[in-house]
Design an enzyme around this catalytic site. Structure first.
Site, PDB file in Angstrom:
ATOM      1  N   GLY B  73       0.820  -1.202   0.000  1.00 23.47           N
ATOM      2  CA  GLY B  73       0.000   0.000   0.000  1.00 23.47           C
ATOM      3  C   GLY B  73       0.860   1.261   0.000  1.00 23.47           C
ATOM      4  N   SER B 199      -4.666  -1.130   0.357  1.00 24.36           N
ATOM      5  CA  SER B 199      -3.656  -2.049   0.873  1.00 24.36           C
ATOM      6  C   SER B 199      -4.342  -3.315   1.362  1.00 24.36           C
ATOM      7  CB  SER B 199      -2.927  -1.351   2.025  1.00 24.36           C
ATOM      8  OG  SER B 199      -1.981  -2.218   2.593  1.00 24.36           O
ATOM      9  N   CYS B 325       5.508   8.802  22.565  1.00 21.29           N
ATOM     10  CA  CYS B 325       6.418   7.847  23.188  1.00 21.29           C
ATOM     11  C   CYS B 325       6.311   6.475  22.544  1.00 21.29           C
ATOM     12  CB  CYS B 325       6.153   7.756  24.686  1.00 21.29           C
ATOM     13  SG  CYS B 325       4.418   7.709  25.109  1.00 21.29           S
TER      14      CYS B 325
END
Lengths: 75, 383
Positions: B73, B199, B325
């Site tokens: 994709g 995709s 994070c």
């Protein structure tokens, strides 16, 4: 100019927001606290915290100490 | 501590559809030859490839010769952007795109800018919906070669106003590229686009198969070194067994899509309502109504996103996050940033054909305690 500065440089998300959340209730209403925070997430999360908590996000600035965020205690 | 696994990250990769598995195994035996050659094995491979293309084109509502299978994709998205810009470079250097495109589109845009081109990002509102008036202004500006708009946000689920955006593009004579990775096989496709990508592993096909559809009459030029396979749009031999599996599973997913939408959309509604009601200080993001049926995102105040993913994983829940994070770059999700919503403590839950009501109930039952535990550990309760 801010009334006080909270130095959160080097702290990763969500620590600068937590530091601001701890400090704001301790200052008098109307006080402007400047949060120094170089974590890129602070640019998103400090204004979002102000919106969620009904505090006033004054401005984001980049000064000699790096990115900073001014918050005024609104209530 | 081992709980039975509950996979809730279909927006990254849906579990392999059983039809994909069957088709893949059959095509491994039958479809290994090069479909471009002139002998019996090749003719068999050619038949399989033609049938896969015909079936997939039918599902997308395009002609078979408008459709190419790419090696992913991401490759399809890169080709869509760079080829659309190359085909109209005489018109101008500008790519207009929403601020919430997939990183594959943004990385292609970065390449374009590095080569001297221009990228003009268009903002979204707090719900993650395109600013149509800014979009209309942007595509009307001189020198726009291509506009790119994701069909629905892969991070927050908000469905984009593609028909209106396409009308603005048509008025300005600018072709529209739609990244439909989260929509194909799940919801009806919008109209008005010139280039579209998808995709296979988003609908339960194998990874390593992308779709690139370029409408007849679109000025699109391959940005890759010349290769005559796949209509000259993408180089290299196709992974034929995977393509056959992708086509078979897309047909199966599309046939079930309406029923799955009816089943999953209320489960997402339930997650939106219960998370907002039962987890304190949480922001459920994205449009509550104009959204994908299978995807929901929320952010938990004062919670570390990585710690939350690990805690959920320990309880058997597989989810994704847009928190900085959890990213390799340590930057928050550009989608959450563009929306101006909380980026830490972020969780994206995405459902699929194997997700049961019981899975969702167990997630909802355990989440409040997990978040409360992390907040207690961090000493942020009551802040």
């Amino acid at each position: 100019m801010p009334d006080e500065v909270l130095d959160c440089r080097g702290q990763r998300c969500p620590l600068p927001v937590i530091a601001a959340a701890r400090r704001m209730p301790e200052v008098p209403v109307g006080t402007v606290v400047r949060v120094l925070a170089d974590d890129p997430a602070a640019a998103v999360d400090i204004p979002a915290w102000c919106r969620m908590r009904g505090q006033e996000f004054v401005a984001a600035i980049t000064g000699p100490d790096g990115p900073a965020y001014d918050i005024r205690r609104a209530h | 501590m081992n709980a039975s696994p509950v996979y809730l990250d279909a927006a990254t990769a849906a579990p392999t559809h059983p039809v994909a598995r069957q088709a893949l195994l059959a095509a491994l035996d039958d479809g290994w030859a090069d479909p471009g050659k002139l002998y019996g094995q090749a003719r068999r491979a050619r038949q399989l490839l033609d049938a896969a293309r015909e079936a997939t084109a039918q599902t997308l509502g395009v002609r078979a010769d408008e459709l190419s299978f790419t090696s992913s994709g991401t490759t399809a998205a890169h080709g869509a952007v760079l080829g659309g810009l190359a085909g109209r470079r005489r018109v101008g250097p500008t790519l207009v795109h929403s601020a919430i495109e997939h990183s594959a589109v943004l990385h292609a845009a970065e390449r374009h800018v590095a080569a001297g081109g221009v990228a003009d990002p268009v903002p979204v509102d707090r719900l993650g919906r395109l600013d149509l008036s800014a979009w209309s202004d942007a595509v009307r500006a001189p020198g726009v070669a291509l506009a790119a708009l994701i069909s629905a946000s892969h991070e927050v689920g908000t469905v984009q106003p593609v028909a209106e955006a396409a009308a603005a593009c048509a008025g300005a004579g600018v072709p529209l590229y739609v990244d439909a990775a989260q929509s194909v096989g799940r919801v009806p496709l919008p109209a008005g686009w010139s280039v579209l990508t998808a995709s296979a592993h988003k609908w339960g096909g194998p990874s390593g198969v992308g779709l690139l559809a370029v409408r007849k009459g679109t000025r699109w030029e391959s940005p890759w070194p010349a290769d005559d396979r796949e209509g000259g749009r993408t180089p290299g031999s196709v992974n034929l067994p995977a393509v056959v599996a992708a086509a078979a599973s897309l047909r199966a997913a599309a046939a079930d899509a309406a029923a799955e939408e009816t089943r999953l959309a209320p489960l997402v509604d339930r997650i939106r309502a219960r998370v907002a009601a039962e987890v304190p200080d949480v922001e459920v993001v994205g449009d509550p109504v104009l959204r994908l049926p299978h995807l929901v995102t929320f952010s938990c105040l004062y919670v570390d996103g990585e710690a939350l993913l690990h805690a959920l994983d320990r309880r058997g829940f597989a989810v994704s996050s847009g928190s900085s994070c959890t990213s390799s770059t340590l930057r928050p999700s550009h989608v959450l940033e563009a929306m101006g919503v909380l980026s830490h403590g972020n969780v994206r839950v995405s459902l699929h054909r194997e997700t049961t009501e019981a899975d969702v109930e167990r997630f909802l039952a355990e989440l409040p305690g997990i978040v409360a535990g992390l907040r207690a550990e961090a000493g942020v309760v009551g802040l």
